[in-house]
Design a protein around this motif. Structure first.
Motif, PDB file in Angstrom:
ATOM      1  N   GLU A 108      -5.758   5.721 -10.664  1.00 36.72           N
ATOM      2  CA  GLU A 108      -4.905   5.617  -9.485  1.00 36.72           C
ATOM      3  C   GLU A 108      -5.255   4.374  -8.684  1.00 36.72           C
ATOM      4  O   GLU A 108      -6.412   4.037  -8.501  1.00 36.72           O
ATOM      5  CB  GLU A 108      -5.073   6.864  -8.609  1.00 36.72           C
ATOM      6  CG  GLU A 108      -4.082   6.963  -7.473  1.00 36.72           C
ATOM      7  CD  GLU A 108      -2.649   7.141  -7.930  1.00 36.72           C
ATOM      8  OE1 GLU A 108      -1.760   6.692  -7.201  1.00 36.72           O
ATOM      9  OE2 GLU A 108      -2.428   7.708  -9.004  1.00 36.72           O
ATOM     10  N   ALA A 109      -4.230   3.680  -8.197  1.00 37.09           N
ATOM     11  CA  ALA A 109      -4.438   2.489  -7.373  1.00 37.09           C
ATOM     12  C   ALA A 109      -4.902   2.895  -5.987  1.00 37.09           C
ATOM     13  O   ALA A 109      -4.548   3.957  -5.483  1.00 37.09           O
ATOM     14  CB  ALA A 109      -3.144   1.700  -7.268  1.00 37.09           C
ATOM     15  N   VAL A 110      -5.686   2.041  -5.390  1.00 35.36           N
ATOM     16  CA  VAL A 110      -6.165   2.270  -4.034  1.00 35.36           C
ATOM     17  C   VAL A 110      -5.655   1.133  -3.169  1.00 35.36           C
ATOM     18  O   VAL A 110      -5.835  -0.036  -3.491  1.00 35.36           O
ATOM     19  CB  VAL A 110      -7.713   2.319  -3.992  1.00 35.36           C
ATOM     20  CG1 VAL A 110      -8.204   2.466  -2.571  1.00 35.36           C
ATOM     21  CG2 VAL A 110      -8.224   3.432  -4.877  1.00 35.36           C
ATOM     22  N   MET A 111      -5.011   1.495  -2.071  1.00 33.31           N
ATOM     23  CA  MET A 111      -4.483   0.508  -1.150  1.00 33.31           C
ATOM     24  C   MET A 111      -5.629  -0.276  -0.539  1.00 33.31           C
ATOM     25  O   MET A 111      -6.589   0.306  -0.051  1.00 33.31           O
ATOM     26  CB  MET A 111      -3.683   1.230  -0.052  1.00 33.31           C
ATOM     27  CG  MET A 111      -3.121   0.326   0.989  1.00 33.31           C
ATOM     28  SD  MET A 111      -1.942  -0.793   0.267  1.00 33.31           S
ATOM     29  CE  MET A 111      -1.816  -1.968   1.563  1.00 33.31           C
ATOM     30  N   PRO A 112      -5.561  -1.624  -0.559  1.00 35.96           N
ATOM     31  CA  PRO A 112      -6.633  -2.406   0.046  1.00 35.96           C
ATOM     32  C   PRO A 112      -6.725  -2.162   1.543  1.00 35.96           C
ATOM     33  O   PRO A 112      -5.711  -2.112   2.222  1.00 35.96           O
ATOM     34  CB  PRO A 112      -6.235  -3.853  -0.244  1.00 35.96           C
ATOM     35  CG  PRO A 112      -4.873  -3.833  -0.804  1.00 35.96           C
ATOM     36  CD  PRO A 112      -4.499  -2.431  -1.114  1.00 35.96           C
ATOM     37  N   GLU A 113      -7.926  -1.996   2.028  1.00 39.66           N
ATOM     38  CA  GLU A 113      -8.137  -1.791   3.468  1.00 39.66           C
ATOM     39  C   GLU A 113      -8.390  -3.140   4.111  1.00 39.66           C
ATOM     40  O   GLU A 113      -9.510  -3.473   4.482  1.00 39.66           O
ATOM     41  CB  GLU A 113      -9.306  -0.841   3.684  1.00 39.66           C
ATOM     42  CG  GLU A 113      -8.997   0.558   3.212  1.00 39.66           C
ATOM     43  CD  GLU A 113     -10.071   1.533   3.593  1.00 39.66           C
ATOM     44  OE1 GLU A 113     -10.758   1.311   4.601  1.00 39.66           O
ATOM     45  OE2 GLU A 113     -10.231   2.513   2.871  1.00 39.66           O
ATOM     46  N   LEU A 133      -2.617 -10.424   3.675  1.00 45.01           N
ATOM     47  CA  LEU A 133      -1.316 -10.197   3.041  1.00 45.01           C
ATOM     48  C   LEU A 133      -1.319 -10.537   1.560  1.00 45.01           C
ATOM     49  O   LEU A 133      -0.566  -9.945   0.792  1.00 45.01           O
ATOM     50  CB  LEU A 133      -0.227 -10.984   3.764  1.00 45.01           C
ATOM     51  CG  LEU A 133       0.177 -10.441   5.123  1.00 45.01           C
ATOM     52  CD1 LEU A 133       1.250 -11.314   5.743  1.00 45.01           C
ATOM     53  CD2 LEU A 133       0.663  -9.010   5.013  1.00 45.01           C
ATOM     54  N   THR A 134      -2.172 -11.456   1.148  1.00 46.00           N
ATOM     55  CA  THR A 134      -2.260 -11.788  -0.275  1.00 46.00           C
ATOM     56  C   THR A 134      -2.722 -10.568  -1.068  1.00 46.00           C
ATOM     57  O   THR A 134      -2.152 -10.246  -2.113  1.00 46.00           O
ATOM     58  CB  THR A 134      -3.229 -12.965  -0.496  1.00 46.00           C
ATOM     59  OG1 THR A 134      -2.781 -14.071   0.282  1.00 46.00           O
ATOM     60  CG2 THR A 134      -3.286 -13.352  -1.954  1.00 46.00           C
ATOM     61  N   ALA A 135      -3.734  -9.866  -0.569  1.00 46.10           N
ATOM     62  CA  ALA A 135      -4.232  -8.665  -1.241  1.00 46.10           C
ATOM     63  C   ALA A 135      -3.173  -7.572  -1.239  1.00 46.10           C
ATOM     64  O   ALA A 135      -3.001  -6.864  -2.229  1.00 46.10           O
ATOM     65  CB  ALA A 135      -5.512  -8.181  -0.581  1.00 46.10           C
ATOM     66  N   VAL A 136      -2.459  -7.437  -0.142  1.00 49.58           N
ATOM     67  CA  VAL A 136      -1.413  -6.415  -0.049  1.00 49.58           C
ATOM     68  C   VAL A 136      -0.295  -6.722  -1.046  1.00 49.58           C
ATOM     69  O   VAL A 136       0.176  -5.831  -1.754  1.00 49.58           O
ATOM     70  CB  VAL A 136      -0.871  -6.301   1.393  1.00 49.58           C
ATOM     71  CG1 VAL A 136       0.337  -5.378   1.445  1.00 49.58           C
ATOM     72  CG2 VAL A 136      -1.957  -5.818   2.333  1.00 49.58           C
TER      73      VAL A 136
END
Length: 65
Positions: free
Chosen positions: A2-7, A11-14
């Motif tokens: 499962e992917a984990v949303m970057p904390e 915006l590049t990571a998002v």
């Protein structure tokens, strides 16, 4: 896995996360539904697709094709 949303507010990571989610989904509809669960949406504009924040109601960044 499962992917984990970057904390992060980077915006590049998002954007990388959003595009990685697209690769995991079987359809556009599933992708948009999953993104909504993270608080994001996709808007089609003349210049291409744009990642939006559902909570703030504003555009965040353009998405690569």
């Amino acid at each position: 896995m499962e992917a984990v949303m970057p904390e992060t507010t980077d915006l590049t990571a998002v954007c990388r996360f959003v595009l990685a989610e697209r690769a995991r989904c079987l359809s556009e509809r599933e992708w948009k539904h999953r993104l909504a669960g993270y608080g994001y949406g996709i808007r089609d504009a003349r210049e291409g697709r744009v990642l939006t924040s559902l909570a703030r109601g504003r555009d965040l960044c353009p998405l690569e094709a």
